[in-house]
Design a protein around this motif. Structure first.
Motif, mmCIF file in Angstrom:
data_model
loop_
_atom_site.group_PDB
_atom_site.id
_atom_site.type_symbol
_atom_site.label_atom_id
_atom_site.label_comp_id
_atom_site.label_asym_id
_atom_site.label_seq_id
_atom_site.Cartn_x
_atom_site.Cartn_y
_atom_site.Cartn_z
ATOM 1 N N GLU A 596 0.931 -1.165 0.127
ATOM 2 C CA GLU A 596 -0.161 0.003 0.058
ATOM 3 C C GLU A 596 1.061 1.280 -0.030
ATOM 4 N N SER A 601 -2.972 5.919 -3.292
ATOM 5 C CA SER A 601 -3.248 5.378 -5.011
ATOM 6 C C SER A 601 -2.923 3.746 -5.280
ATOM 7 N N ASP A 602 -3.447 3.437 -6.347
ATOM 8 C CA ASP A 602 -3.425 1.846 -6.231
ATOM 9 C C ASP A 602 -2.008 1.430 -6.858
ATOM 10 N N ARG A 613 -3.302 -3.425 -15.333
ATOM 11 C CA ARG A 613 -3.045 -3.865 -14.131
ATOM 12 C C ARG A 613 -1.868 -4.629 -13.854
#
Length: 950
Positions: A596, A601-602, A613
């Motif tokens: 994380e 943000s991802d 992804r």
């Protein structure tokens, strides 16, 4: 009576031969003479675990020598090492000699001794015994287990995890320990805390330090002062609390007892800490000390057997140590009663004495001049540890002083420790691998009593951060394996070496760091074979092997129980797809590789296309992280924890460094299958690759056209290829700037003309790394040379050095080892590009890692050369052996005459016979048949064994 004595090594044979009379002929087996062949079917569970044994080149020669010596002998005495592996070597010798009918009418005896001294050897000869069946069965069970795990699990890795090498029963568990520690370090989040330190002055003017321990009537915990503001408030409370007085003084005397003598494990740990020796190096040096050293004409073993879990000493050794301590240090340093030690190891091996000097009166200073540096240092360590174990305890005076402010809101504490009597510390102190293990004791404190006044001279806040657990060193890894009861101390050295050889781990600053390949293998095993990498399961299996050596469990029962469950687990992966493996590994390693981010943000969003992804991928070079939008997005990065800053430590995708001012082309940093490189420009998208032209018979028109220049020519220009240059070793991708990249792209660079022949000298980077070139000669740069800054003087000096490449021109002359007994030609020792090797004629043979170049004997060199010659199919003298095809029988040879050889016609006008065209169907059928016959080559890489030659 004529007796043949067999030991493992030539050094040990040479030493023992001097102790025995003319009726004894001592030979060396050079370790095991046979082993399981590294291929499937060597252990057959379906045949109640029957095993096939193979005698290879060196073992064959040793067996022939022993069999020849037994002709006319009355007795064979097996004097191999006093442990399970030594028993196995003796068993293999006996079984193979029986099979060859070399033991008919010859009595076989087994003798063991714990030290290679004359008295110990002669005493062993007077007390022979039979082979220990239980120890042999324990060896067979361990060898079978290691083989079944390695040769059954490794092919699963090869199929499901491209780039992986092997798995092992203990090797994989040790790798898991290293990987789990790395996960703990990467997941660790440092926590801030503060302390308040002060310095106080006594009425007599003495200064001493103290730390704040109580604030506002509450005892301070580690994180109570969480930030600078809290620390400053505490400082204000302390400085506003004057005057200070002594509230209490605590004194106590503590005793520290000496450490027990060395076992294999503790010797490896302490040699790593104190001497900087790895486990493998420590065991090789200890082996030489055990087998015998020439002390001015007398050859004697300096230490007892170095593979042991026992910490006990013989009564003679204890008495000798106590006598020496009294003479060297005085009666006060000798305890009233001899110290007795008991092993605390979970799975203590066969009952052996601790590692100690064979003669304690032989001081390190007495033998140092006969030993190499590492031998002298290790002997000194063993001698001091043994003698110190029989010395008196050290006594320390520990003092704690609490100082309180006038208002009682602040309490400062000062601690100190003073040695009252050094005892064993006068000779030996053990080092600590983990700094957190050190005792936090200060020095001597002033002599204060309650209500004495003291004045603060300085009060300062200090910031701290919690530290992650340290990576494993060789010492701490060995210690942890021993604590868990996994493996054997005698095998730890080989296990650690295998992990490095397989590129599963690397050593950085003497600590183990798992490589990407090792992490993925560990995650795979945890996901699909979790039981077999569990610490308790492996330790329980070790306990069962101990029960076998004690004769309490049948060894085949252990194998049956293990194989039943293990084979079922292997069968469960038969239908496992690569996609399933990737998904499971991505799930297992996802939190690790995509932690994380602080901004929320991802972490899996692709930085290349901002839409895909990121996930784990598998390629032919191993695992990496890639985008789900492939092939539209080709962003990739090597395995590692992303820091969200597109750091070069993790990025494999193109990283733009800037533009070349001369060409305006982009300069980028990229990661390829062979490493990181710099690229100038971009490949033309969609440009066709030049096709290879098929060879065909030239027609008359084409020939004529070429002759008069009218043949059509392919005028399509090939697209320009972007210029690329690899990063030289020692240059981190994180340190590559645009200027550095442009300098590398400008290579090769001219240094100038050579002063002797005026030919130019240039520096550049090739497929083998940085180099300099003079005429047609290339010379690789040293590790301390920079291809961008190297000057003429250094280049000329490098070119003047002789080449050390194997078989290369201008190679340095080798050190003569001796003459080959077959032809009298010299055998020489050389340092090659890939390590040390011996040379005889045209045969070069690499030295194994377990043979030290300075200890190489002629017999060992001959054995290596013979083995290499057999492997290459070379006859003595260098000529290649010609294989002759022998017909199945004479009738077949007569029935099928040899086809005559058709020589080409001398005349230029002769035409080849016309070749009839095969029908299309016949062609297709022939092609399909040829394709069916082509089978992929079976992989024969041997799996790692957790058992080394003990």
């Amino acid at each position: 009576m004529n007796s043949v004595v067999v030991v493992e090594s030539p050094a040990k044979a040479k030493t023992i031969n001097k102790y025995l009379g003319k009726d004894y002929h001592v030979l060396a087996s050079f370790g095991h003479v046979r082993d399981l062949p590294p291929k499937d079917g060597s252990v057959r569970p379906d045949e109640d675990f029957a095993m096939s044994w193979l005698v290879e080149g060196r073992g064959e020669q040793r067996l022939k020598e022993i069999a020849a010596a037994l002709k006319g002998a009355d007795k064979l005495i097996l004097a191999t090492d006093p442990d399970r592996e030594g028993e196995a070597i003796s068993w293999h010798l006996t079984e193979e000699l029986k099979r060859r009918k070399a033991l008919n009418g010859i009595e076989v005896e087994r003798v063991v001794f714990n030290e290679v001294t004359k008295s110990a050897v002669l005493d062993a000869m007077r007390h022979p015994r039979a082979l220990d069946k239980e120890l042999v069965e324990a060896y067979l069970a361990r060898r079978a287990l290691d083989y079944l795990v390695g040769f059954t699990l490794s092919p699963v890795l090869w199929r499901k995890l491209p780039g992986s090498r092997s798995a092992g029963r203990v090797q994989s568990v040790a790798l898991r320990l290293i990987c789990q520690r790395e996960e703990e370090i990467e997941a660790f989040k440092p926590q801030e805390y503060w302390t308040v330190e002060g310095k106080f002055r006594t009425a007599a003017g003495q200064i001493f330090p103290a730390r704040l321990t109580e604030l506002d009537g509450k005892k301070l915990e580690k994180f109570d002062l969480a930030n600078e503001a809290a620390a400053q408030r505490a400082v204000a409370t302390v400085t506003g609390g004057e005057p200070f007085t002594v509230r209490s003084v605590e004194r106590k005397t503590v005793r520290r007892n000496p450490f027990p003598p060395f076992t294999t494990s503790t010797l490896q740990q302490e040699a790593s800490r104190k001497l900087g020796l790895g486990a493998s190096r420590t065991m090789r040096v200890a082996q030489r000390l055990y087998e015998g050293v020439d002390l001015g004409g007398e050859t004697v073993g300096l230490i007892t057997y170095m593979r042991t879990d026992g910490v006990q000493l013989s009564q003679e050794a204890i008495a000798a140590a106590r006598k020496l301590v009294a003479a060297e240090h005085g009666a006060r340093y000798v305890p009233s009663e001899p110290r007795q030690y008991k092993s605390t190891a979970k799975n203590a091996q066969e009952a052996h004495e601790a590692i100690r000097p064979s003669d304690i009166s032989r001081k390190p200073s007495d033998v140092a001049r006969y030993l190499e540096a590492d031998e002298a240092r290790l002997y000194d360590l063993i001698w001091k540890r043994t003698v110190a174990s029989q010395m008196a305890s050290a006594e320390l005076d520990q003092v704690g002083i609490d100082i309180v402010s006038k208002d009682g809101k602040a309490v400062m504490r000062a601690t100190g420790s003073v040695i009252l009597f050094d005892g064993f510390l006068a000779l030996y102190q053990e080092d600590r691998d983990d700094p957190s293990d050190e005792e936090e004791n200060g020095g001597r404190l002033p002599n204060l009593t309650e209500r004495d006044g003291v004045t603060p001279t300085e009060v300062t806040p200090e910031q701290h951060f919690t530290q992650p657990p340290p990576r494993y060193s060789e010492a701490s890894l060995v210690k942890r394996l021993e604590e868990l009861g996994i493996g054997r101390p005698s095998t730890y050295a080989s296990i650690i070496q295998v992990l490095q050889d397989r590129d599963y781990v690397k050593i950085d600053k003497k600590r183990f760091v798992p490589e990407d390949r090792g992490r993925v293998v560990t995650a795979f095993l945890e996901s699909f074979f979790n039981r077999y990498v569990e610490y308790n399961f492996t330790a329980d299996l070790e306990n069962q092997l101990d029960e076998i050596s004690g004769g309490r469990i049948d060894w085949k029962t252990v194998l049956r129980d293990f194989w039943r469950d293990f084979s079922a687990a292997i069968a469960g992966t038969k239908d496992l797809s690569i996609t399933q493996v990737i998904d499971e590994l991505d799930k297992e390693l996802g939190p690790h590789f995509f932690p994380e981010r602080a901004d929320g943000s991802d972490p899996r969003v692709c930085p290349g296309c901002q839409a895909g992804r990121l996930s784990l991928k598998l390629g032919k070079f191993g695992a990496f992280i890639g985008c789900s939008n492939y092939p539209d997005c080709r962003y990739t990065r090597r395995l590692g924890v992303s820091n969200g800053e597109d750091g070069s430590d993790v990025d494999m995708g193109p990283k733009l460094l800037g533009q070349d001012p001369a060409t305006n082309l982009p300069v980028s940093l990229r990661k390829g299958p062979y490493g990181t490189y710099i690229q100038l420009g971009e490949a033309v998208p969609g440009a066709p690759k030049p096709k290879k032209k098929k060879k065909k018979a030239k027609g008359k028109d084409e020939e004529a056209g070429k002759a008069n220049g009218t043949a059509p020519a392919d005028t399509t220009p090939e697209p320009p290829k972007p210029k690329r240059v690899s990063l030289p070793r020692g240059l981190s991708p994180a340190d590559v700037t645009l200027d550095k990249a442009l300098s590398l792209l400008s290579l090769p660079r001219l240094l100038g003309p050579h002063p002797e022949d005026q030919l130019p000298i240039v520096a550049g980077i090739g497929r083998f790394g940085p180099y300099i070139k003079h005429g047609d000669r290339f010379k690789s740069l040293g590790k301390d040379d920079d291809v961008l800054t190297i000057g003429m003087n250094r280049a000329v000096a490098l070119l003047a050095e002789p080449s050390t490449g194997r078989g290369g021109r201008g190679g340095a002359p080798g050190k003569k080892i001796g003459e080959h007994p077959a032809d009298g030609q010299p055998i020489t020792l050389h340092a090659g590009r890939y390590g040390q090797y011996v040379k005889h004629g045209k045969i070069n043979a690499t030295l194994p890692k377990d043979i030290e170049p300075d200890q190489l004997t002629v017999d060992q060199a001959v054995a290596l050369i013979e083995a290499r010659a057999q492997a290459k199919g070379v006859k003595r003298g260098g000529a290649k052996a010609k294989a002759k095809a022998k017909p199945a029988n004479d009738d077949a040879a007569l029935a099928e005459p040899k086809a005559p050889r058709i020589k080409a016609a001398a005349s230029a006008t002769a035409k080849p016979p016309a070749k009839a065209k095969a029908p299309a169907k016949a062609k297709a059928k022939s092609k399909a048949k040829t394709k069916a016959k082509a089978k992929p080559k079976a992989r024969t890489e041997p799996a790692a064994s957790d058992t080394d030659g003990e």
